[in-house]
Design a protein around this motif. Sequence first.
Motif, PDB file in Angstrom:
ATOM      1  N   ASN A 110       0.827  -1.203   0.000  1.00 46.60           N
ATOM      2  CA  ASN A 110       0.000   0.000   0.000  1.00 46.60           C
ATOM      3  C   ASN A 110       0.868   1.263   0.000  1.00 46.60           C
ATOM      4  O   ASN A 110       1.654   1.473   0.929  1.00 46.60           O
ATOM      5  CB  ASN A 110      -0.887  -0.024   1.247  1.00 46.60           C
ATOM      6  N   ASN A 308      -8.749   3.447   0.224  1.00 47.95           N
ATOM      7  CA  ASN A 308      -7.779   3.814  -0.809  1.00 47.95           C
ATOM      8  C   ASN A 308      -7.891   2.865  -1.990  1.00 47.95           C
ATOM      9  O   ASN A 308      -8.442   1.768  -1.900  1.00 47.95           O
ATOM     10  CB  ASN A 308      -6.356   3.881  -0.269  1.00 47.95           C
ATOM     11  N   GLN A 310      -5.356   1.569  -5.432  1.00 48.56           N
ATOM     12  CA  GLN A 310      -4.014   1.626  -6.007  1.00 48.56           C
ATOM     13  C   GLN A 310      -3.925   0.738  -7.237  1.00 48.56           C
ATOM     14  O   GLN A 310      -4.679  -0.222  -7.393  1.00 48.56           O
ATOM     15  CB  GLN A 310      -2.980   1.169  -4.992  1.00 48.56           C
ATOM     16  N   ASN A 312      -1.256  -1.645  -9.574  1.00 49.43           N
ATOM     17  CA  ASN A 312      -0.025  -2.426  -9.482  1.00 49.43           C
ATOM     18  C   ASN A 312       0.352  -2.980 -10.850  1.00 49.43           C
ATOM     19  O   ASN A 312      -0.482  -3.029 -11.760  1.00 49.43           O
ATOM     20  CB  ASN A 312      -0.220  -3.636  -8.544  1.00 49.43           C
ATOM     21  N   SER A 318       3.091  -2.386  -6.236  1.00 46.51           N
ATOM     22  CA  SER A 318       2.533  -1.065  -6.509  1.00 46.51           C
ATOM     23  C   SER A 318       3.415  -0.356  -7.535  1.00 46.51           C
ATOM     24  O   SER A 318       4.641  -0.497  -7.518  1.00 46.51           O
ATOM     25  CB  SER A 318       2.459  -0.239  -5.222  1.00 46.51           C
ATOM     26  N   TYR A 321       5.050   5.072  -6.918  1.00 44.44           N
ATOM     27  CA  TYR A 321       4.329   6.217  -6.352  1.00 44.44           C
ATOM     28  C   TYR A 321       5.255   7.368  -5.986  1.00 44.44           C
ATOM     29  O   TYR A 321       4.792   8.442  -5.592  1.00 44.44           O
ATOM     30  CB  TYR A 321       3.520   5.782  -5.129  1.00 44.44           C
ATOM     31  N   SER A 327      -2.276   6.067  -7.018  1.00 50.41           N
ATOM     32  CA  SER A 327      -3.225   5.725  -5.969  1.00 50.41           C
ATOM     33  C   SER A 327      -3.978   6.973  -5.538  1.00 50.41           C
ATOM     34  O   SER A 327      -3.565   8.107  -5.816  1.00 50.41           O
ATOM     35  CB  SER A 327      -2.508   5.112  -4.759  1.00 50.41           C
ATOM     36  N   THR A 328      -5.086   6.756  -4.833  1.00 52.93           N
ATOM     37  CA  THR A 328      -5.837   7.862  -4.248  1.00 52.93           C
ATOM     38  C   THR A 328      -6.508   7.345  -2.981  1.00 52.93           C
ATOM     39  O   THR A 328      -6.615   6.133  -2.764  1.00 52.93           O
ATOM     40  CB  THR A 328      -6.879   8.418  -5.231  1.00 52.93           C
ATOM     41  N   ASN A 329      -6.939   8.265  -2.134  1.00 56.84           N
ATOM     42  CA  ASN A 329      -7.577   7.841  -0.881  1.00 56.84           C
ATOM     43  C   ASN A 329      -8.640   8.846  -0.451  1.00 56.84           C
ATOM     44  O   ASN A 329      -8.934   9.814  -1.160  1.00 56.84           O
ATOM     45  CB  ASN A 329      -6.536   7.623   0.217  1.00 56.84           C
ATOM     46  N   ILE A 356      -5.647   8.014 -12.376  1.00 60.48           N
ATOM     47  CA  ILE A 356      -4.608   7.089 -11.961  1.00 60.48           C
ATOM     48  C   ILE A 356      -3.781   6.728 -13.191  1.00 60.48           C
ATOM     49  O   ILE A 356      -4.307   6.221 -14.185  1.00 60.48           O
ATOM     50  CB  ILE A 356      -5.204   5.816 -11.320  1.00 60.48           C
ATOM     51  N   TRP A 368      -8.633  -2.213  -4.052  1.00 59.53           N
ATOM     52  CA  TRP A 368      -9.429  -1.199  -3.341  1.00 59.53           C
ATOM     53  C   TRP A 368      -9.590  -1.689  -1.914  1.00 59.53           C
ATOM     54  O   TRP A 368      -9.816  -2.871  -1.667  1.00 59.53           O
ATOM     55  CB  TRP A 368     -10.790  -1.034  -4.005  1.00 59.53           C
TER      56      TRP A 368
END
Length: 395
Positions: A110, A308, A310, A312, A318, A321, A327-329, A356, A368
């Motif tokens: 993550n 979150n 992401q 991969n 991943s 980043y 990714s976003t949250n 993304i 997710w």
Amino acid sequence: MRKLLFALLSVLKNIRRIRNKLTGVREEDISARRITTGQSWDEFCDQLKLAGASLMYPGTPRDAFQQAEGIRYLTRLTRAGLEAFVEYSDPAFPVLRRMVHETVKMGADNPDNVYMNAQISGQYEYRVTGKRNTIDYIGFFTQNGNYGTTGGLAPCGKLENSELVCEANGSFEIVLSKTPKGKNWLKIEENTSLFMVRQTFLDRNRETAAEVMIENLDGRKAPDAITPAQVDEGLKTASMFVAGASLLFARWAKDFRKHTNKLPQFDPAVSNAAGGDNSIIYYHSHWKIEPGEALLIEVVPPDCDTWNFQLNNYWMESLDYRYFTISTNKAGAKYEADGSLKVIVSHENPGHPNWIDTCGHSEGTMCWRWYRLKEGAAPVEPACSVVKLYDLKRK
């Protein structure tokens, strides 16, 4: 196949121990002979070669770009395995360190997390001290087993964010023992082998990670000299870690292909056995889009601490980043007026705030997470659809 292999190795190991006991041969003498004859190193190298089978596992992409990433992935696992099981393997003198980070990745690591591990043992008691600082979440966990053993990672003890008792200045102390002790207690058992700290950022730019240290409570100030048995066992475990982890996640990625470009809920029992957090609901899958296409993900988030998403590569690493938005949250995403959410995965930026970046990949895996649902809230499966990027840009 993986379980069968590890089960066979476990049986052979037990048979060897019984035979040695009957004949009066000590394990220490066997390890010394394996080290001095080079057998330990040769078997380590042979096992690493066998780990390459994960690159050819059914369903894995065979183009040069993704195979190159796969080989780099195996080198990263090798580096992590040697550090964990050879360099920092002494549970009598544990060192808390980041096993998974920006250049060692596995199992959909993550980007919002700081992972820290230390090798420990149920024969000792430990004290963990530190300062909480401002990171959004921190959790402390003990695990039985590891990726290099037959049972994987089984949860043991857990001490989470809201349960942690801190002093006025943010400092804290945790005791790791078999029976409760002190303000903060974390359970260990006879076969406990791993201490984990998992920290989660909402905003890396504004939050400071906690400072954490661990020490053995038996009073020792320095580690003992290394032994042939430690190195022999460490090499065995490190090579099994590389083979076991890479094969495990290759199998997961193959299974994700059954629901490409969808995000169904992942089996909690499977994620827990691989070291996942049982307070998180995971949605793992495979994604694949062509040039000019986008994967549109839409959802109304349930009431939870955070969430979150992401992207991969195929090997469940991943994407990078450090340099790309992959990714976003909950804190960083932009919501629609009705509280719903749209996340767009595409090769080009469609001008959407929740874009993304695929980082030049045409396929991979994705994850997710819903973190700690509030009472009465139900998990929601994000809706996915493949659309034309041109259509998104027109809206």
